[in-house]
Design an enzyme around this catalytic site. Structure first.
Site, mmCIF file in Angstrom:
data_model
loop_
_atom_site.group_PDB
_atom_site.id
_atom_site.type_symbol
_atom_site.label_atom_id
_atom_site.label_comp_id
_atom_site.label_asym_id
_atom_site.label_seq_id
_atom_site.Cartn_x
_atom_site.Cartn_y
_atom_site.Cartn_z
ATOM 1 N N CYS A 95 1.059 -0.977 0.113
ATOM 2 C CA CYS A 95 -0.078 -0.097 -0.044
ATOM 3 C C CYS A 95 0.868 1.169 0.115
ATOM 4 O O CYS A 95 1.524 1.436 -1.316
ATOM 5 C CB CYS A 95 -0.952 -0.071 1.079
ATOM 6 S SG CYS A 95 -2.325 0.929 0.720
ATOM 7 N N ILE A 150 -7.075 -0.581 1.897
ATOM 8 C CA ILE A 150 -7.634 0.724 2.507
ATOM 9 C C ILE A 150 -6.802 2.045 1.963
ATOM 10 O O ILE A 150 -5.739 2.180 1.950
ATOM 11 C CB ILE A 150 -7.006 0.540 4.136
ATOM 12 C CG1 ILE A 150 -7.436 -0.800 4.659
ATOM 13 C CG2 ILE A 150 -7.255 1.935 4.972
ATOM 14 C CD1 ILE A 150 -6.688 -1.149 6.063
ATOM 15 N N HIS A 186 -3.342 -5.040 2.021
ATOM 16 C CA HIS A 186 -2.632 -5.045 3.342
ATOM 17 C C HIS A 186 -2.526 -6.748 3.413
ATOM 18 O O HIS A 186 -3.470 -7.264 4.464
ATOM 19 C CB HIS A 186 -3.408 -4.309 4.165
ATOM 20 C CG HIS A 186 -3.241 -2.813 4.343
ATOM 21 N ND1 HIS A 186 -2.318 -2.378 5.192
ATOM 22 C CD2 HIS A 186 -3.557 -2.018 3.488
ATOM 23 C CE1 HIS A 186 -2.365 -1.061 4.850
ATOM 24 N NE2 HIS A 186 -3.389 -0.755 3.956
ATOM 25 N N GLU A 188 -0.878 -8.203 5.385
ATOM 26 C CA GLU A 188 -0.754 -8.557 7.026
ATOM 27 C C GLU A 188 -2.092 -8.575 7.565
ATOM 28 O O GLU A 188 -1.846 -9.117 8.835
ATOM 29 C CB GLU A 188 0.233 -7.642 7.539
ATOM 30 C CG GLU A 188 -0.298 -6.162 7.801
ATOM 31 C CD GLU A 188 -0.472 -5.365 6.437
ATOM 32 O OE1 GLU A 188 -0.224 -5.694 5.444
ATOM 33 O OE2 GLU A 188 -0.820 -4.231 6.532
HETATM 34 N N1 GLN Z 1 -3.294 6.438 1.042
HETATM 35 C C1 GLN Z 1 -2.296 6.257 1.478
HETATM 36 C C2 GLN Z 1 -1.236 6.908 0.770
HETATM 37 O O1 GLN Z 1 -1.264 7.354 -0.147
HETATM 38 C C3 GLN Z 1 -2.042 4.729 1.395
HETATM 39 C C4 GLN Z 1 -3.039 3.803 2.285
HETATM 40 C C5 GLN Z 1 -2.375 2.647 2.843
HETATM 41 O O2 GLN Z 1 -1.141 2.433 3.125
HETATM 42 N N2 GLN Z 1 -3.239 1.936 3.475
HETATM 43 O O3 GLN Z 1 -0.037 6.765 1.164
#
Ligand code: GLN
Length: 209
Positions: A95, A150, A186, A188
């Site tokens: 992410c 997320i 994610h 994890e």
């Molecule tokens: N929106 C976050 C970013 O741009 C990433 C979100 C996440 O790691 N769950 O850094």
């Protein structure tokens, strides 16, 4: 990029020795990654300073907020040390971590380590409330994969050397380029450990003679 280099454990692990894998512990859900690594036969090491990268066989850049991580990495030459580390060792970005690894970041543009040949668009699926759990087919053995997204980024383009291991609505969600891995979700946060196991295997084979 991604040249295979002997790891800091001297190119091989001694009998019974576990690969030591760092988790960047500036911000975000690094503790869950450490647990997942331990469950997959690696020794997790929390990394908060550039010096702590020394001697590690691989590294995970966790999810969180990439802008916050970048601010922290701006101190004490951490960004440059990390860039060198990530271009010479196995690394897995999830992410926000995937955003940090990318060649190019959009929405908005921001600095990145440039070790993964991919273009990543931040927050591509809306706000926090739009976070979602999907199950999709994967190239990993063992059937469909649960993916927890997320405020996820979207990988909008990848280079020819990037293997796509799972997709979300057609866009790459889990990718591998040599000893570099990235996920826009994610892993994890799922009980399925196949993604971490795949990375531990990459690390283990990099430290074999
Ligand atoms: N929106 C976050 C970013 O741009 C990433 C979100 C996440 O790691 N769950 O850094």
């Amino acid at each position: 990029m991604n040249s295979k280099k002997e790891s800091d454990s001297g190119g091989k692990l001694k009998q019974g020795e576990l690969p030591r894998i760092g988790v960047l512990a500036i911000q975000g859900d690094y503790a869950a990654h450490a647990e997942a690594l331990a469950a997959c036969g690696a020794e997790p090491v929390e990394v908060r300073n550039p010096e702590e990268l020394e001697g590690l066989d691989g590294l995970i850049l966790p999810g969180g907020e990439s802008t916050t991580m970048l601010k922290f990495l701006g101190m004490r030459h951490f960004f440059d040390v990390l860039k060198t580390y990530c271009s010479t060792h196995p690394v897995f970005g999830t992410c926000a971590g995937a955003i940090l690894l990318a060649r190019e970041v959009r929405n908005p543009a921001q600095r990145s380590l440039g070790v993964l040949d991919a273009v990543v668009e931040r927050n591509a699926y809306g706000r926090q409330i739009d976070s979602t759990i999907l199950t999709a087919k994967t190239e990993l053995d063992g059937g469909p994969l649960e993916m927890v997204f997320i405020r996820a980024p979207r990988i909008v383009a990848v280079g020819a050397g990037v293997e796509v291991l799972a997709r979300r609505e057609g866009s790459p969600a889990l990718v591998r380029q040599g000893h570099t891995m990235a996920a826009t979700f994610h892993p994890e946060l799922s009980s399925d450990r196949r993604v971490h196991r795949a990375f531990v295997q990459i690390v283990a084979s990099a430290v074999q003679p």
